[in-house]
Design a protein around this motif. Structure first.
Motif, PDB file in Angstrom:
ATOM      1  N   ASP A   3       0.857  -1.180   0.000  1.00 20.63           N
ATOM      2  CA  ASP A   3       0.000   0.000   0.000  1.00 20.63           C
ATOM      3  C   ASP A   3       0.902   1.243   0.000  1.00 20.63           C
ATOM      4  OD1 ASP A   3       0.977   0.026   2.587  1.00 20.63           O
ATOM      5  OD2 ASP A   3      -0.935   0.489   3.528  1.00 20.63           O
ATOM      6  N   ASP A   4       0.290   2.408   0.107  1.00 23.02           N
ATOM      7  CA  ASP A   4       1.041   3.668   0.068  1.00 23.02           C
ATOM      8  C   ASP A   4       1.468   4.123   1.461  1.00 23.02           C
ATOM      9  OD1 ASP A   4      -1.390   4.332   1.127  1.00 23.02           O
ATOM     10  OD2 ASP A   4      -1.742   6.077  -0.162  1.00 23.02           O
ATOM     11  N   ASN A   5       1.459   3.208   2.416  1.00 24.78           N
ATOM     12  CA  ASN A   5       1.763   3.432   3.839  1.00 24.78           C
ATOM     13  C   ASN A   5       0.557   3.964   4.612  1.00 24.78           C
ATOM     14  OD1 ASN A   5       4.504   2.697   3.431  1.00 24.78           O
ATOM     15  ND2 ASN A   5       4.967   4.788   2.792  1.00 24.78           N
ATOM     16  N   TYR A   6      -0.503   4.367   3.898  1.00 23.94           N
ATOM     17  CA  TYR A   6      -1.677   4.947   4.552  1.00 23.94           C
ATOM     18  C   TYR A   6      -2.958   4.157   4.256  1.00 23.94           C
ATOM     19  CZ  TYR A   6       1.608   8.643   5.405  1.00 23.94           C
ATOM     20  OH  TYR A   6       2.725   9.340   5.823  1.00 23.94           O
ATOM     21  N   GLY A   7      -2.798   2.921   3.766  1.00 22.96           N
ATOM     22  CA  GLY A   7      -3.953   2.048   3.633  1.00 22.96           C
ATOM     23  C   GLY A   7      -4.523   1.908   2.244  1.00 22.96           C
ATOM     24  N   TYR A   8      -3.911   2.559   1.251  1.00 18.05           N
ATOM     25  CA  TYR A   8      -4.398   2.450  -0.130  1.00 18.05           C
ATOM     26  C   TYR A   8      -3.371   1.687  -0.963  1.00 18.05           C
ATOM     27  CZ  TYR A   8      -7.756   5.988   1.315  1.00 18.05           C
ATOM     28  OH  TYR A   8      -8.746   6.671   1.981  1.00 18.05           O
ATOM     29  N   ILE A   9      -3.736   0.527  -1.475  1.00 15.70           N
ATOM     30  CA  ILE A   9      -2.796  -0.325  -2.205  1.00 15.70           C
ATOM     31  C   ILE A   9      -2.479   0.309  -3.559  1.00 15.70           C
ATOM     32  CG2 ILE A   9      -2.449  -2.622  -3.217  1.00 15.70           C
ATOM     33  CD1 ILE A   9      -4.309  -3.699  -0.986  1.00 15.70           C
ATOM     34  N   HIS A  10      -1.184   0.403  -3.865  1.00 16.20           N
ATOM     35  CA  HIS A  10      -0.728   1.085  -5.077  1.00 16.20           C
ATOM     36  C   HIS A  10      -1.309   0.471  -6.351  1.00 16.20           C
ATOM     37  CE1 HIS A  10       2.058   4.185  -3.900  1.00 16.20           C
ATOM     38  NE2 HIS A  10       2.699   3.379  -3.087  1.00 16.20           N
ATOM     39  N   ARG A  11      -1.183  -0.831  -6.482  1.00 17.17           N
ATOM     40  CA  ARG A  11      -1.666  -1.504  -7.685  1.00 17.17           C
ATOM     41  C   ARG A  11      -1.862  -2.974  -7.386  1.00 17.17           C
ATOM     42  NH1 ARG A  11       2.745  -3.128 -12.106  1.00 17.17           N
ATOM     43  NH2 ARG A  11       1.098  -4.673 -12.341  1.00 17.17           N
ATOM     44  N   PHE A  12      -2.541  -3.653  -8.302  1.00 10.27           N
ATOM     45  CA  PHE A  12      -2.817  -5.073  -8.153  1.00 10.27           C
ATOM     46  C   PHE A  12      -2.289  -5.820  -9.377  1.00 10.27           C
ATOM     47  CE2 PHE A  12      -6.079  -2.700  -5.869  1.00 10.27           C
ATOM     48  CZ  PHE A  12      -5.981  -3.269  -4.602  1.00 10.27           C
ATOM     49  N   SER A  13      -2.354  -7.121  -9.327  1.00 12.01           N
ATOM     50  CA  SER A  13      -1.879  -7.936 -10.443  1.00 12.01           C
ATOM     51  C   SER A  13      -2.735  -7.709 -11.682  1.00 12.01           C
ATOM     52  CB  SER A  13      -1.905  -9.420 -10.066  1.00 12.01           C
ATOM     53  OG  SER A  13      -1.014  -9.683  -9.009  1.00 12.01           O
ATOM     54  N   GLY A  14      -2.069  -7.610 -12.825  1.00 12.93           N
ATOM     55  CA  GLY A  14      -2.766  -7.597 -14.095  1.00 12.93           C
ATOM     56  C   GLY A  14      -3.066  -9.020 -14.536  1.00 12.93           C
ATOM     57  N   PRO A  15      -3.733  -9.196 -15.673  1.00 12.81           N
ATOM     58  CA  PRO A  15      -4.122 -10.552 -16.129  1.00 12.81           C
ATOM     59  C   PRO A  15      -2.948 -11.521 -16.219  1.00 12.81           C
ATOM     60  CG  PRO A  15      -5.243  -8.879 -17.432  1.00 12.81           C
ATOM     61  CD  PRO A  15      -4.259  -8.138 -16.564  1.00 12.81           C
ATOM     62  N   LYS A  16      -1.794 -11.076 -16.713  1.00 12.97           N
ATOM     63  CA  LYS A  16      -0.643 -11.972 -16.810  1.00 12.97           C
ATOM     64  C   LYS A  16      -0.080 -12.284 -15.432  1.00 12.97           C
ATOM     65  CE  LYS A  16       0.907 -10.762 -21.484  1.00 12.97           C
ATOM     66  NZ  LYS A  16       2.021 -10.215 -22.308  1.00 12.97           N
ATOM     67  N   GLU A  17      -0.013 -11.256 -14.590  1.00 19.69           N
ATOM     68  CA  GLU A  17       0.543 -11.456 -13.246  1.00 19.69           C
ATOM     69  C   GLU A  17      -0.345 -12.361 -12.405  1.00 19.69           C
ATOM     70  OE1 GLU A  17       2.799  -7.129 -12.943  1.00 19.69           O
ATOM     71  OE2 GLU A  17       0.636  -7.319 -12.659  1.00 19.69           O
ATOM     72  N   GLU A  18      -1.648 -12.319 -12.633  1.00 16.16           N
ATOM     73  CA  GLU A  18      -2.548 -13.204 -11.896  1.00 16.16           C
ATOM     74  C   GLU A  18      -2.245 -14.669 -12.163  1.00 16.16           C
ATOM     75  OE1 GLU A  18      -6.766 -12.448 -11.265  1.00 16.16           O
ATOM     76  OE2 GLU A  18      -6.544 -10.628 -12.461  1.00 16.16           O
ATOM     77  N   LYS A  19      -1.635 -14.969 -13.298  1.00 14.55           N
ATOM     78  CA  LYS A  19      -1.367 -16.363 -13.679  1.00 14.55           C
ATOM     79  C   LYS A  19       0.005 -16.841 -13.228  1.00 14.55           C
ATOM     80  CE  LYS A  19      -4.358 -15.910 -17.740  1.00 14.55           C
ATOM     81  NZ  LYS A  19      -4.417 -15.853 -19.218  1.00 14.55           N
TER      82      LYS A  19
END
Length: 426
Positions: free
Chosen positions: A257-273
């Motif tokens: 996260d950004d240190n304050y509770g908001y996650i910067h980014r999540f896995s894209g379709p390729k990263e999910e696999k």
């Protein structure tokens, strides 16, 4: 009965809860209610696999409370956070159905591996040991890297010394349940030393990770893909990763996260696999710029739910680790985080968070008091969501910018300042 020692422990502690013993009975002095007799209904308590594979905490910024308490009161023979303190923490983790830890690592604390009883205690309790985003290969650089002895922590100019430093820890930890943090940053929470351009940083990190995996294949398993490994894209590392790093598929990507509770980014379709999947490093406590929040539990529980629900939706289910500072006063939010990691099916929508809070306080204080306390705490979190109490100094970056009057003005817009004071007073 359990499929392993952790499963058996979870079963035991589940029965303990049914008997009226809170997971926080020791850490928060939640004294069980004396009963003349107990009755546990004949119910099917077969547990499904947990929602998240590795679920745990990062002990951090511990010089304020946890380390002084352990050093002077609970474990004076160690004079530090040692095996007795870790045993109490590990029992709490098991009672919360956790299985993972990043040990304390600030300058006041001895490195986890400096006392062989610490990793042995983790093995006894079935707790998997990792290390933070700035501690590759289970090494605590703050305590263990000595510039007079080792030279600069610079892979470009001091390659062999650093590889030997990592190799000793890999040899030492080879028989333990561990997740090895890969990559390299500075000695503490700072960027990697020695690389200039982004291209140089990408090439350096890929070389470093290749060498780290060779160490794992030499000492832990000939097939490094079978060794749990994590790459945490914290702060500047996320930029390096996004610049085109080619990361081995079996390594778990850990999104911060950004240190304050908001996650910067999540896995894209390729990263999910990815075979190694992905995970989350989250903060419920933070010491650093632009602003700290250490002294109160000020993150709204629904924000925790919203961000972790998104993470779960995007298949970040391998590792969830949360920065809990000194553990206190984050008892409720930590319980919520761990309950979600155990069974996200119980948290399909945001109203279930408030129901969870009401149940949690009722179990500790009884139904009547628990309901009123939960209502009070809900309003407290609503106020904190508007502006954390620690941030009322209203500067952009502490301590480098001057503080100034807040937007809660007594003389404009209906006296928002007094309204806030009144709500806190109530």
């Amino acid at each position: 009965m359990g499929s392993d020692k952790r499963g058996a422990a979870y079963g035991i502690f589940h029965l303990s809860e049914l008997l009226g013993v809170s997971p926080w009975n020791w850490w928060a002095d939640v004294i069980p209610k004396p009963l003349d007799e107990v009755s546990i209904p004949s119910i099917n308590t077969t547990s499904s696999p947990p929602s998240v594979k590795y679920r745990g905490i990062f002990l951090n910024d511990e010089c304020w409370g946890l380390n002084p308490w352990a050093s002077k009161t609970f474990e004076p023979e160690e004079g530090n956070i040692g095996p007795r303190t870790y045993a109490a923490i590990f029992e709490l983790l098991l009672r919360l159905r956790g299985n993972f830890i990043w040990p304390a690592m600030h300058p006041c604390t001895n490195a986890f591996y400096s006392n062989p009883e610490n990793p042995k205690t983790a093995q006894d309790y079935g707790i998997v040991v990792g290390s933070s985003h700035a501690e590759p290969m289970l090494r605590n650089n703050v305590d263990e890297w000595h510039r007079d002895e080792h030279g600069d922590f610079n892979f470009f100019t001091n390659r062999e010394t650093i590889l030997n430093y990592w190799e000793k820890r890999v040899e030492e930890s080879a028989g333990n349940e561990s997740i090895y943090t890969l990559g390299m940053r500075g000695i503490h929470d700072s960027g990697m030393v020695g690389a200039g351009s982004m291209e140089e940083q990408v090439d350096a990190l890929q070389d470093i990770i290749e060498q780290q995996r060779l160490l794992l294949s030499r000492h832990v398993n000939p097939y490094p893909s079978k060794v749990p490994q994590a790459f945490t894209t914290y702060k500047e590392v996320l930029d390096v990763y996004d610049a085109g790093m080619d990361l081995d598929d079996d390594i778990t990507l850990v999104w911060p996260d950004d240190n304050y509770g908001y996650i910067h980014r999540f896995s894209g379709p390729k990263e999910e696999k990815r075979a190694g999947g992905s995970g989350i490093y989250y903060h419920l406590s933070y010491w650093g710029r632009p602003h700290d929040y250490l002294w109160l539990s000020s993150t709204h529980p629904v924000l925790v739910w919203e961000e972790m629900a998104k993470a779960y939706y995007f298949n970040s289910r391998e590792i969830w680790v949360v920065n809990v500072g000194d553990i206190k006063p984050l008892e409720y939010n930590l319980s919520l985080f761990m309950d979600m990691a155990w069974n996200m099916d119980n948290f399909a929508s945001s109203p279930q968070v408030r129901a969870h809070m009401q149940q949690w306080y009722s179990q500790i204080f009884g139904p009547a008091a628990g309901q009123s306390i939960a209502d009070l705490k809900w309003e407290y979190h609503q106020l904190n969501f508007e502006r954390r109490p620690e941030f009322m100094g209203w500067s952009q970056t502490e301590p480098t910018r001057k503080t100034h009057f807040t937007a809660y003005n007594h003389f404009e817009a209906g006296d928002e300042a007094q309204k806030r004071l009144n709500r806190f007073e109530a």
